[in-house]
Design an enzyme around this catalytic site. Structure first.
Site, short mmCIF file in Angstrom:
data_model
loop_
_atom_site.label_atom_id
_atom_site.label_comp_id
_atom_site.label_asym_id
_atom_site.label_seq_id
_atom_site.Cartn_x
_atom_site.Cartn_y
_atom_site.Cartn_z
N ASP A 414 -115.80 61.86 -17.31
CA ASP A 414 -115.54 61.24 -16.03
C ASP A 414 -115.56 59.73 -16.28
O ASP A 414 -116.08 59.29 -17.30
CB ASP A 414 -116.65 61.67 -15.08
N GLU A 512 -119.41 50.87 -0.92
CA GLU A 512 -119.65 50.32 0.41
C GLU A 512 -120.79 49.34 0.37
O GLU A 512 -120.73 48.27 0.98
CB GLU A 512 -119.98 51.46 1.38
N PHE A 554 -114.92 59.27 5.60
CA PHE A 554 -114.15 59.25 4.36
C PHE A 554 -114.02 60.67 3.80
O PHE A 554 -114.95 61.46 3.87
CB PHE A 554 -114.88 58.38 3.34
N LYS A 577 -110.33 51.26 5.99
CA LYS A 577 -110.27 50.81 4.61
C LYS A 577 -110.06 52.03 3.70
O LYS A 577 -110.53 53.13 4.03
CB LYS A 577 -111.53 50.05 4.22
N ARG A 608 -112.05 48.16 -9.06
CA ARG A 608 -111.76 49.18 -8.05
C ARG A 608 -111.30 48.47 -6.80
O ARG A 608 -112.00 47.60 -6.28
CB ARG A 608 -113.01 49.98 -7.73
N ARG A 801 -106.19 60.06 -10.98
CA ARG A 801 -105.91 60.67 -9.68
C ARG A 801 -106.16 62.18 -9.71
O ARG A 801 -105.34 62.97 -9.26
CB ARG A 801 -104.44 60.42 -9.29
N LYS A 807 -109.71 68.80 -12.59
CA LYS A 807 -110.48 68.52 -13.80
C LYS A 807 -110.84 69.83 -14.48
O LYS A 807 -110.68 69.98 -15.70
CB LYS A 807 -111.76 67.77 -13.44
N ASN A 831 -118.26 65.73 -8.08
CA ASN A 831 -116.87 66.09 -8.35
C ASN A 831 -116.65 66.53 -9.79
O ASN A 831 -115.59 67.01 -10.15
CB ASN A 831 -115.94 64.92 -8.00
#
Lengths: 1212, 372
Positions: A414, A512, A554, A577, A608, A801, A807, A831
């Protein structure tokens, strides 16, 4: 395993979409609903007992035995044991019964102990008190007695005893804060909301008056999904229905924070809580070594059966003559005679099986298991992998895969939090093309940009100023950050101290926090959320309050979030955002081009980026939005889908404000680690959800791609221009052309990474590649094949992406490709879990994104750099250790049993055992077990530092090379040879001559004869010594423990034999070993022949080793030689003496060496030939600063210069 | 194995109680005490088998083994051994008749005398063996067919022999003592040796029948029930003799009570089952004459008087009588000597090969690596 899969299946069935109808109805406080509604059907739910233990006191023995005998090896030995009990076999049942008993007992004790610990933990949890409201009073209850429908009171810092629906809290706004650290590791405070209509019930009495029914889905493991409905009966009217979502559901295991107390109703209890459903055991992974072991086992089983068959057949051929079958001196009993010949033959076959069964070593399984279990502690203990910062050691969740660490061919990593620190910092923000750098801000004054930054308008106009402030406000408002006032949160210091006050920001997303932090430095401080008003301290130190109306959370599909706020002037704003790709299409105005350019520029630098946009809403529009959202939120079915549709409608027609860039620094030594992995022959793939430019930049920084890496792109951009088919074929042509020219240099299966291709692929293209095409089956399969072919020839692949499931898909695809390479997945976030579970070895990083990855992994480490030691040192060691263990075990049992087989030819195939029962029993258990166990724990064929310094050594053991069939056959033949030596050596001594002994010890007047037991003992003595000394010859690392165990076990054998033969054992009805061993040792020829036979058996192996080392050395052996040499010379070298070293003599050589290096680096193609030339093949020597460097200086100075010459590549 | 599905410990780790676990003391406790063992850095000797290191060992082995081998070979060759087959398969053989008309029940013993000549004198003690071939004393059914407790003088086992002795456990409803197939098939030929003096007179050679069994067997493992001084016929009263025997176990050597019953040495020697189907067992010892200097067995003509009791023809067996002297390393044993010489020279040869290899390859490595 079976049990859990069935349960999984059941749960899946129960919670599937179709069967959702099967919901549960919970009557709050067990009160009947008002009459006339629905019939009160009390459903039965399990109690709140958590059972993680497998056994109870009563079922332990039968259940454990059953579990153990399900293992094929144990079952085999049980069968052998039973056969021994039933038929008349050559060896007594104890010979196989005792080891089996030993194995079973040891395993049972271990499992029993583990279960006992689980019981204790269960009890501690089940008996901890909870407060339940009964008849308006708070009553203490044991946690396990909690029932569905009970109203529970939970106080601050308490853990929720089961899954609860929040009814009311002590806070006025009906919210409470919760940390779910023990569930998913996220230590941030999450806000949960009480049901609007019940949040007023603030005391026990009030809550008790509540009449309500909750309808909700049956329990399912997804922590973040919940749908339900509460029907509240107020004043006996029609019930009010309210939706329940995961924001109302408090999960067992989470902890209440910052809230004095709450009232909540239990809906899922005990084993039905989401936590319990999530802790189901994973499918077991098996290592490659284990697979080879099983293959060998089958070979040996075949050998065993054929041996028994051969002997049985020969026996009946030989016995055809009745005088042989039953000579006058050796009559059969009447019952034996009457048995049918087929039964006799079958019994004989079984008896031979029993006689030879030791060829499959029962103790191997115990030893392997012990080796793995004990060996895994070395990872735990390793100080190099200890993280001072976190105070964490590596975690070993399974010890079954230790050796797999030495076999890794593909590393899937990752990016965020794994390669990078996941320690975000706002680098810059760009408002309409004006760049602001927080670092350059003093005293709240914005100093636009540092020198050299372009696109900076030094004096933004009034309009610009307004836009700029709106941008800052947007960032201050559009987030889910919470303010924490205390010093510590959950044990982990989030040292984001805020100047004077000690409050700091907490969020589930570090981006954030970085943004809000950065805003603070730019002058806009987010203070807190109070009464659904967000308070901001602006640059003039004035408080601005915005009412927070909606939060559009989000999610990774939308890749954006929005808030709707109302300013104190009454204007409605929607701030959004998100990732550039998800914002730009929704923007209608704003300086899109400038911002896009800046975003791309930043992305290339590895930052980022997020884009910020807004739109103003009129009151009417707001109402519409509200309507949309509420209807979606109220839906019981497909709520997520409806919500996202609603979001899609709401989030559009934005005005672009600007973009932010957050830096995530590379982890310490990440680049070094990746380089080492490359040199070790591993292919490193980076799988990330980030955008391509950012990810590629990180890859360059982490040396995954070098400057001279040829990048192949397989992205949506390219496939838009060209058809996917053409792109794929183009790429494969490029790769294969190079590959064709390369194959000449490659001798073995080692994949040289000289070609250095890097592939970049994105998620969309990947799914296109993997998707089975509708038109024609042939091309569909081909894409995948071509893609794999390309990947195989690339040293590094970057997949950006990626969705979490993709994955896992990639890992699965590589796993299933035709070489079946061993894969390793490493990641830190939730993830990555799917990929960690999918790969052969899953490694979790205990990082900032929580513990979920660590918990699901096989091993967990704290930093990416630890992977280097884990694989190159520990993995390498584990592999060579276990490989030797497996080979040696089979070898020593061939040595053990083959003489018995040969003996059958000389005893009329009568199944006469060669060795005494005690020897048969103890050979594997005690005489030869400890040395190999210790070897398999301690062996270090090469020094640890060299392994670390020279990753290419890892290639020596790649592809399970020490367990190839060739080597296995070598060991087996060695065993057969040794067995022949033992047997025929003893045979000729006995057969040919008077092999005699002095009957009276230490007197010479008489000479006696030896019998069959002496024969066996002689063979056995030679056997034990040879086998142990063979291991001694293989040992490269002699610590005092090795000495103690090897010599100790030989001594033990001698002492045991003396003792066993020295006493008339009262409980035995035979005394065949009485004084046999002593008598044998009192004979000179016995000594001479023991020495001779040991030497003869060891000789071929020694000669083979020495010759191979001298003539065809492996890299490992070269380094061993060299290591030994300069260990001897180390003391002579000092920095000073190196100056006086004979330069002239060396100059020549160094010159050529540096050429080697230059060559090697310039076209990056160290061919196999170069790998073999000694120093030239080890570029790793020069790049890593090791403590030996001083010692090596005289030799390497030249090489090191050669390195600096093609230097710039390091500054990529 | 270690991965438990649900680990309560993990959960506790995040309980509020452990909030301050990140303090310095906690860090220290989590960090293991840094022992060499745990870090896998125990001081160790790290030998590597290279041509250079094993070279001396090979030469050493060669140098040690070859002399030993020669010594063994010479010693072995100096041992005199004489072997004669008296089975009587050929018509010409003196024991042919005995071997033909053999029956277990015949009361009259068949005797035959086999003449032979020794060409060389046998010095010092001479050992007399009988050899049997094709006799599977190592057959499983045979090997286990005995009762060691009975032989050790256990009275209950005397009356109730182990069932391993089947089918030689009881006869006539009385327990057999000694039971089992081994005891039952006790070698019962009697061998006597006569020196035929050149003047024609036959001089009986004294054959010592004690000291032929292991001392521990005779004194510990084999015991007569009820001690040795009792009247053995009383002790064995309720037992039956093995079916193939002509006399009871207490009649094996009536002349010497120390060599009678279970502790009869011929019996003990027989009870130690041979490892291979062709074997020899010590029968008698011809002690060296202490007084005169003449050899124990001077060269000349001898006659072997056989009381032919033991049938071997049914299983194609052979019976031999062997006379042998003995050395420090046992009997005649050319194998060991030859093996030592072979292995020694092989090692020496390999040593030379390795030396060449070491010189050629090892030197190359060393020279390039380390200039001095």
């Amino acid at each position: 395993m079976d049990f859990s899969t069935i349960r999984n299946l059941i749960t899946r069935c129960c919670t599937g979409e179709e069967s959702w109808v099967d919901s549960r109805t919970v009557y709050i406080g067990h009160k009947e609903p008002p009459p006339g509604t629905e019939a009160y059907i009390p459903q039965r739910f399990p109690d709140n007992r958590i059972v993680s233990s497998k056994y109870t006191f009563w079922n332990f023995i039968p259940k454990n035995l059953f579990e153990q005998f399900r293992r094929i090896a144990n079952f085999y030995f049980l069968i052998i044991f039973l056969v021994q009990l039933i038929i008349d076999t050559p060896t007594s049942p104890t010979t196989s019964g005792l080891p089996l008993f030993f194995v079973i007992t040891v395993t049972a004790i271990k499992q029993g102990y583990e279960d006992w610990i689980r019981h204790k933990a269960d009890n501690a949890i089940n008996q901890c008190p909870v407060h339940v409201i009964q008849h308006g009073k708070v009553v203490r209850k044991q946690s396990q007695k909690l029932r569905v429908g009970d109203i529970v009171q939970v106080k601050e810092d308490e853990t929720f005893p089961c899954d609860l629906i929040l009814l009311s809290t002590c806070r006025e706004d009906g919210t409470c804060f919760v940390t779910t650290a023990s569930l998913d590791g996220e230590s941030s405070h999450k806000t949960y909301y009480a049901v609007q209509d019940t949040k007023a019930f603030n005391t026990a009495e009030e809550v008790d008056t509540l009449h309500a029914i909750i309808e909700c889905e049956q329990p399912q493991p997804d922590l973040y999904k919940f749908v339900g409905r509460i029907n509240i009966y107020l004043d006996r009217d029609e019930p009010i229905a309210r939706p329940l979502g995961s924001e109302n559901l408090l999960l067992r295991g989470a902890t209440l924070k910052n809230t004095e107390c709450i009232y909540a109703v239990a809906i899922y209890t005990g084993m039905e809580t989401k936590m319990a459903l999530n802790y189901q055991s994973k499918s077991q992974k098996r290592s490659a070594v284990e697979k080879s072991m099983n293959a060998y086992l089958i070979v040996y089983l075949c050998i065993l059966i054929s041996k028994a068959l051969i002997n049985t057949v020969l026996k009946y051929v030989w016995q055809a003559d009745p005088n042989r079958d039953e000579p006058w001196y050796n009559q059969k009993t009447e019952t034996e005679r009457q048995r049918h010949v087929l039964i006799r033959a079958f019994t004989d076959f079984l008896a031979f099986m029993v006689l030879f069964n030791y060829i499959i070593p029962v103790s191997m399984y115990v030893t392997v298991e012990m080796q793995k279990f004990l060996g895994s502690y070395f990872i735990l203990w390793d100080d190099d992998m200890f993280d001072e910062e976190l105070g964490e050691r590596p975690l070993v969740n399974t010890s079954d895969l230790n050796e797999e660490l030495g076999q890794v061919e593909y590393v899937f990593t990752d990016k965020t939090g794994t390669l990078t620190e996941n320690n975000m910092e706002l680098r810059e923000c760009c408002v309409d093309g004006h760049v602001y750098v927080p670092h350059a801000i003093c005293n709240g004054q914005v100093l636009p940009g540092a020198a050299g930054m372009d696109m900076i308008d030094s004096s933004p106009g009034v309009d610009g100023k307004e836009r700029e402030e709106l941008f800052f406000r947007a960032l201050c408002l559009c987030h889910t950050v919470q303010v924490k006032e205390e010093e510590t949160v959950d044990g982990i210091k989030r040292g984001i101290h805020q100047g004077k006050s000690t409050s700091f920001y907490i969020s589930s997303s570090p981006d954030e926090v970085a943004l809000v932090e950065g805003m603070k430095r730019l002058g806009f401080t987010y203070m807190r959320l109070k009464d659904s008003h967000m308070e901001i301290l602006n640059r003039e130190d004035e408080m601005e309050r915005f009412e927070l109306l909606e939060v559009l959370n989000f999610d990774s599909v939308r890749r954006r979030m929005s808030v709707i706020v109302r300013s104190n002037t009454g204007e409605y704003y929607l701030f959004c955002k998100g990732a550039d790709s998800s914002i730009f299409p929704r923007v209608v105005s704003g300086k899109v081009e400038q911002v896009r350019a800046r975003v791309e520029h930043n992305a290339v630098e590895g930052l980022r980026t997020l884009c910020v946009a807004y739109k103003k809403l009129t009151h009417k529009e707001y109402e519409e939005v509200c309507r949309l959202l509420t209807s979606a939120k109220l839906a019981l079915q497909e709520r997520d889908k409806k919500l996202s549709e609603a979001y899609d409608v709401i989030e559009k027609d934005f005005i672009l404000l600007g973009a932010t860039a957050v830096e995530d620094r590379l982890q310490d030594k990440a680049a070094d680690t990746i380089e080492s992995l490359h040199k070790a022959g591993m292919k490193v793939w980076v799988l990330t959800g980030d955008k391509m430019e950012t990810a590629a930049a990180t890859c360059y920084a982490s040396k995954l791609f070098h400057r001279n890496t040829q990048i192949l792109e397989l992205t949506t951009k390219r496939t838009e221009e060209q058809n996917l088919h053409d792109v794929l074929f183009d790429l494969s042509r490029t790769v294969l052309r190079q590959h064709g020219s390369m194959t000449r240099d490659i001798f073995s299966g080692l994949s040289a990474d000289c070609q250095d291709y890097g592939l970049i692929i994105d998620g969309a293209t990947l799914s296109a590649v993997l998707k089975p095409t509708q038109d024609g089956t042939s091309s569909g399969g081909n894409y995948k094949e071509i893609f794999l072919e390309i990947c195989r020839n690339c040293s590094a692949v970057l997949c950006c992406r990626m969705a979490p499931l993709q994955k896992a898909q990639i890992v699965k695809m590589i796993k299933a490709s035709k070489e079946h390479p061993i894969t390793l997945a490493i990641g830190d976030g939730a993830n990555d879990v799917s990929m960690i579970l999918e790969a052969h070895v899953g490694i979790g990083i205990m990082g900032k994104e929580g513990r979920q990855a660590a918990r699901n992994s096989d091993y967990a480490i704290t930093k990416f750099k630890h992977l280097k030691k884990m694989l190159l040192v520990h993995g390498h060691y584990y592999y060579i250790r276990i490989a030797e263990l497996v080979q040696y075990f089979f070898y020593k049992n061939v040595c053990f049993i083959f003489p018995q087989f040969l003996y059958q030819f000389f005893c009329g195939f009568s199944q006469q055992p060669l060795y005494d029962t005690a020897y048969l029993t103890l050979y594997n258990i005690s005489f030869t077990s400890l040395p190999i166990l210790l070897y398999s724990l301690m062996e270090q064929h090469i020094n640890m530092d060299i392994l670390k310094r020279d990753p290419s050594l890892y290639r020596d053991i790649a592809k399970n090379s020490l367990l190839r069939w060739r080597i296995f056959v070598y060991w087996t033949f060695l065993g057969v040879f040794d067995a022949m030596v033992f047997f025929f050596g003893a045979f000729f001594l006995f057969d040919n001559t008077t092999f005699t002994s002095n009957g009276q010890l230490m007197a010479t007047n008489t000479q006696m004869m030896f019998g069959n037991w002496t024969f066996g003992t002689l063979v056995f003595t030679v056997l034990v010594f040879t086998v142990t000394l063979k291991l001694a010859l293989d040992t490269h690392y002699w610590t005092w423990i090795n000495h103690f165990v090897i010599w100790g076990s030989l001594l033990f054998y001698v002492i045991f034999s003396l003792l066993w033969g020295g006493i008339i054992w009262p409980f035995l009805n035979y005394q065949r070993m009485y004084y046999v061993f002593m008598q044998m040792l009192s004979s000179g020829p016995a000594w001479l022949s023991i020495i001779l036979l040991i030497i003869v058996s060891l000789l071929p192996d020694v000669v083979k080793k020495v010759l191979c080392r001298a003539l065809w050395p492996t890299t490992t052996e070269r380094i061993q030689n060299a290591d030994r040499l300069y260990k001897g010379h180390l003391s002579e070298f000092s920095p000073l003496s190196s100056l006086h070293a004979p330069h002239a003599r060396k100059h020549d050589r160094q010159g050529s060496e540096s050429q080697n290096h230059a060559h090697c680096r310039s076209d990056s193609s160290p061919s196999k030939k170069l790998m073999c030339t000694y120093w030239g093949g080890r570029p790793g020597y020069c790049t890593f600063n090791s403590f030996l460097r001083i010692g090596e200086n005289p030799r390497f100075s030249g090489a090191a210069y050669a390195y600096s010459a093609p230097g710039p590549e390091t500054s990529v | 194995m270690m991965a438990s599905s649900y680990n309560a410990k993990d959960e506790n780790g995040h309980h509020p109680g452990s909030v301050d676990s990140s303090g310095p003391s906690a860090v220290k406790s989590k960090k293991s005490d840094n022992t060499d063992f745990k870090q896998q850095r125990l001081p160790a000797w790290q030998p590597i088998l290279t041509a250079g290191t094993v070279l001396p060992a090979f030469f050493m082995i060669g140098l040690i083994f070859i002399p030993i081998g020669i010594g063994l070979f010479v010693t072995s060759n100096n041992i005199k051994e004489f072997e004669i087959d008296y089975t009587g398969v050929d018509m010409s053989s003196p024991c042919f008749n005995c071997s033909q008309n053999y029956s277990w029940n015949s009361t009259s013993a068949c005797t035959c005398s086999v003449p032979f000549t020794l060409d060389q004198p046998f010095e010092s003690n001479v050992f007399m063996y009988y050899g049997l071939s094709n006799f599977y004393q190592n057959h499983r059914r045979y090997v286990k067919s005995r009762d060691d407790s009975q032989l050790n003088g256990d009275k209950s086992s005397l009356q109730k022999p182990s069932k391993e002795c089947e089918p030689y456990q009881t006869s006539d409803k009385k327990p057999i003592a000694p039971c089992g197939a081994i005891a039952n098939s006790l070698f019962n030929d009697t061998l006597e040796l006569f020196y035929i003096h050149p003047n024609g007179s036959r001089i009986a050679i004294h054959l010592g029948k004690t000291g032929i069994a292991w001392w521990t067997d005779k004194h510990v493992k084999f015991r007569n029930p009820g001690g040795n001084d009792n009247n053995l016929s009383v002790v064995f009263q309720n037992t039956s003799k093995p079916v193939n025997w002509r006399k009871h176990v207490y009649e094996l050597d009536p002349t010497d009570p120390e060599n009678n019953g279970f502790i009869n040495e011929d019996f003990i020697v027989w009870m130690r089952t041979a490892a291979l189907p062709t074997f020899r067992k010590l029968y008698r010892i011809i002690q060296k004459k202490k007084v005169n200097m003449t050899p124990t067995l001077p060269p000349g003509n001898y006659s072997l008087e056989v009381t032919y009791n033991y049938p071997v023809r049914s299983f194609d067996g052979r019976k031999r009588m062997i006379l042998s002297t003995i050395s420090w390393m046992g009997g005649k044993n050319p194998f060991l000597g030859i093996a030592y010489i072979t292995v020694g020279s092989a090692c020496f040869f390999l040593g030379v090969v390795l030396l060449i290899i070491h010189h050629k390859y090892g030197n190359r490595n060393n020279n390039t690596d380390i200039p001095n």
